[in-house]
Structure formats: C-alpha cells, structure tokens
Design a protein around this motif. Sequence first.
Motif, short mmCIF file in Angstrom:
data_model
loop_
_atom_site.label_atom_id
_atom_site.label_comp_id
_atom_site.label_asym_id
_atom_site.label_seq_id
_atom_site.Cartn_x
_atom_site.Cartn_y
_atom_site.Cartn_z
N LEU A 171 0.83 -1.21 0.00
CA LEU A 171 0.00 0.00 0.00
C LEU A 171 0.86 1.26 0.00
O LEU A 171 0.52 2.26 -0.66
CB LEU A 171 -0.92 0.01 1.22
CG LEU A 171 -2.14 -0.91 1.17
CD1 LEU A 171 -2.95 -0.79 2.46
CD2 LEU A 171 -3.02 -0.60 -0.03
N VAL A 172 1.96 1.24 0.73
CA VAL A 172 2.86 2.40 0.74
C VAL A 172 3.45 2.63 -0.64
O VAL A 172 3.55 3.76 -1.12
CB VAL A 172 3.98 2.20 1.78
CG1 VAL A 172 5.08 3.23 1.59
CG2 VAL A 172 3.42 2.30 3.18
N ILE A 173 3.83 1.54 -1.31
CA ILE A 173 4.41 1.66 -2.65
C ILE A 173 3.37 2.22 -3.63
O ILE A 173 3.67 3.10 -4.44
CB ILE A 173 4.94 0.31 -3.13
CG1 ILE A 173 6.15 -0.09 -2.29
CG2 ILE A 173 5.31 0.35 -4.60
CD1 ILE A 173 6.57 -1.52 -2.45
N VAL A 174 2.14 1.73 -3.54
CA VAL A 174 1.05 2.26 -4.38
C VAL A 174 0.88 3.75 -4.12
O VAL A 174 0.73 4.55 -5.05
CB VAL A 174 -0.26 1.49 -4.12
CG1 VAL A 174 -1.43 2.19 -4.80
CG2 VAL A 174 -0.15 0.05 -4.61
N GLY A 183 8.00 7.18 -12.10
CA GLY A 183 9.40 7.26 -11.70
C GLY A 183 9.68 6.49 -10.42
O GLY A 183 10.81 6.12 -10.14
N ALA A 184 8.62 6.23 -9.63
CA ALA A 184 8.77 5.48 -8.39
C ALA A 184 8.48 3.99 -8.56
O ALA A 184 8.43 3.25 -7.59
CB ALA A 184 7.83 6.05 -7.32
N GLU A 185 8.33 3.55 -9.81
CA GLU A 185 7.98 2.15 -10.07
C GLU A 185 9.01 1.18 -9.50
O GLU A 185 8.66 0.10 -9.00
CB GLU A 185 7.86 1.97 -11.59
CG GLU A 185 7.61 0.56 -12.04
CD GLU A 185 7.63 0.43 -13.56
OE1 GLU A 185 7.62 -0.70 -14.05
OE2 GLU A 185 7.67 1.47 -14.25
N GLY A 186 10.29 1.55 -9.57
CA GLY A 186 11.34 0.65 -9.09
C GLY A 186 11.23 0.33 -7.62
O GLY A 186 11.78 -0.69 -7.16
N LEU A 187 10.51 1.15 -6.85
CA LEU A 187 10.36 0.89 -5.42
C LEU A 187 9.63 -0.42 -5.16
O LEU A 187 9.80 -1.03 -4.10
CB LEU A 187 9.59 2.04 -4.75
CG LEU A 187 10.30 3.40 -4.73
CD1 LEU A 187 9.37 4.45 -4.13
CD2 LEU A 187 11.60 3.33 -3.96
#
Length: 278
Positions: A171-174, A183-187
């Motif tokens: 959920l945090v990554i979403v 740009g935050a996809e790699g997380l």
Amino acid sequence: MLPSDAAAMVHPNPAFSLRRVGAMVLRYWYLLRGSWPRFLELAYWPTMQMILWGYINQFMASSSAWVAQGAGVLVSAVLLWDVLFRGQLGVSVSFLEEMWSRNLGHLFVSPLRPGEWVAALFGMSLIRTIIGVVPAALLAIPLFGYSLFDLGLPLAGFFANLIVFGWSLGLVIVALILRYGMGAEGLAWIVVFMLAPVSAVYYPVSVLPGWLQWVALSLPSAHVFEGMRAILFDGTMRWDHLAWAVGLNALFMGLCTAAFLYSFHQARVRGALLQTGE
C-alpha cells in the motif's frame, strides 16, 4: 569555402556523432536527476547486499555450532521471507499492471470503491504467494530432507503476519507511485529488501548493533523470524514475539492505509488517475 565546410555539405549527417550521443546522455541524466526513486535504486542493491551478507558472515563466524543445531533454519528463513516479498509484490504488481495498461481511470469511473479494489489486490497477492511458495516448500522436502510444515500450527501465525506486513508495504508503494508517478515504479522491487538487514531473516536480532536492534524490533518481520528460530533451536513457541508481530502489523496497516487513501484522494483531485501510465 573551407575544406571542412565542403565535407559538411557532402556528409551533412555523419554516421556517428559524439554530439548526438552526448545529447542523449544528457537527456537520460535529466530523467535520472529528476527522480529520487531512480537514484535510490542505483545505490540500493550493492549497499543492501554488502550489509546483509556482512551480518550473515559475522553470525556464521561466531555461531556456526549454534546454527548447525537448527536443521532447516536457512531453508525456513528463505521460504518465510518469500512470503513477505511476494505478499508485497502481489499488491504492487497488480497495481502496476493497471498503470501500464492505463486502465486505472477506467476502473474508477465504475462503481468500484477504493476499499473494494484494495481487497481485490490483497486477494490476488494471497493467490500469487501461495502459488509461489507452496511448490518451493514441497520441493525442499525431497531435496533437503526438511519440511517447513514441521513448524506446525505456529506456521499459520508466521505466514499471516508476514503477508499482512507485505500488504502494508504494498500500500505504501502504491501511495508513492500515485504521488510521484511511474518514476517510483522501481520501489516495488526494492522497498521490501531494504528491510531485510533489520528483519533478522538469517541471523538473530542480537547480531545487530544495539541502536539497530531497536529498529529491528519495531518491525513485525523481525519478531516472526525470532519466533521461528526459537522453535527450531529451542523447541519453544515465543508467544511474546507473535503478539508483538500482531500489534505492530495492526499499527503499520492503519498508517499505510491512511497514506494510501490520502494519496488516492490527491491523485483524484489532480486527475492523475487518468494521466499516469506507461
């Protein structure tokens, strides 16, 4: 007319131009510079590998006899760690598939509610985790003569706590992707491994420096792995670790749900649900 000018007229577009190469490198540098998640990803893998295997080496060097008493400790650690990893990845990847296909906006012009969507992500994450982990656990029996299922009933508690913690991280990554874009996809692939050194997966919390032990004990995952080793080494169930894992999971799930709902609301206000995609 100078000879160089004549050559330029004959060959106005040279086969290889360092200037064009430099321009493209500069373009990619601007993309990298403008995204802190991409910077984080570059530094992440070498640093995490060094820290994780450094602590494993330190533990093995000082406690090899203790480790030898716990048959299957590393096999159990790997399999249970995969529950956490796949639990988080199941949520993140299902969300990213909607982003890649630019389908997120279409979902939310339907009567679908955010809570229903999150429940579906959790359900798919559970299915993915079972499909991934159960065959590996069964294969470990003939290959290594060890069954994860020998942990007995506590295994259900370990599994539930790890996958719920994975859902919280998902959920945090979403939320971060909704806030910062693709740009935050790699997380989605690195966040859970950032917690590996302080989750005490392959070694006890006591191996860590004193200040880092407090960080470890604030994570549900560390309590699960400490509980697992207590069963394998001492044959006892540490209910205190299980209780801490449940309580911390409730806290993390509440905080991560709030972060997701806030980011989702802001994405709706900005119209990002319709604009973000591959």
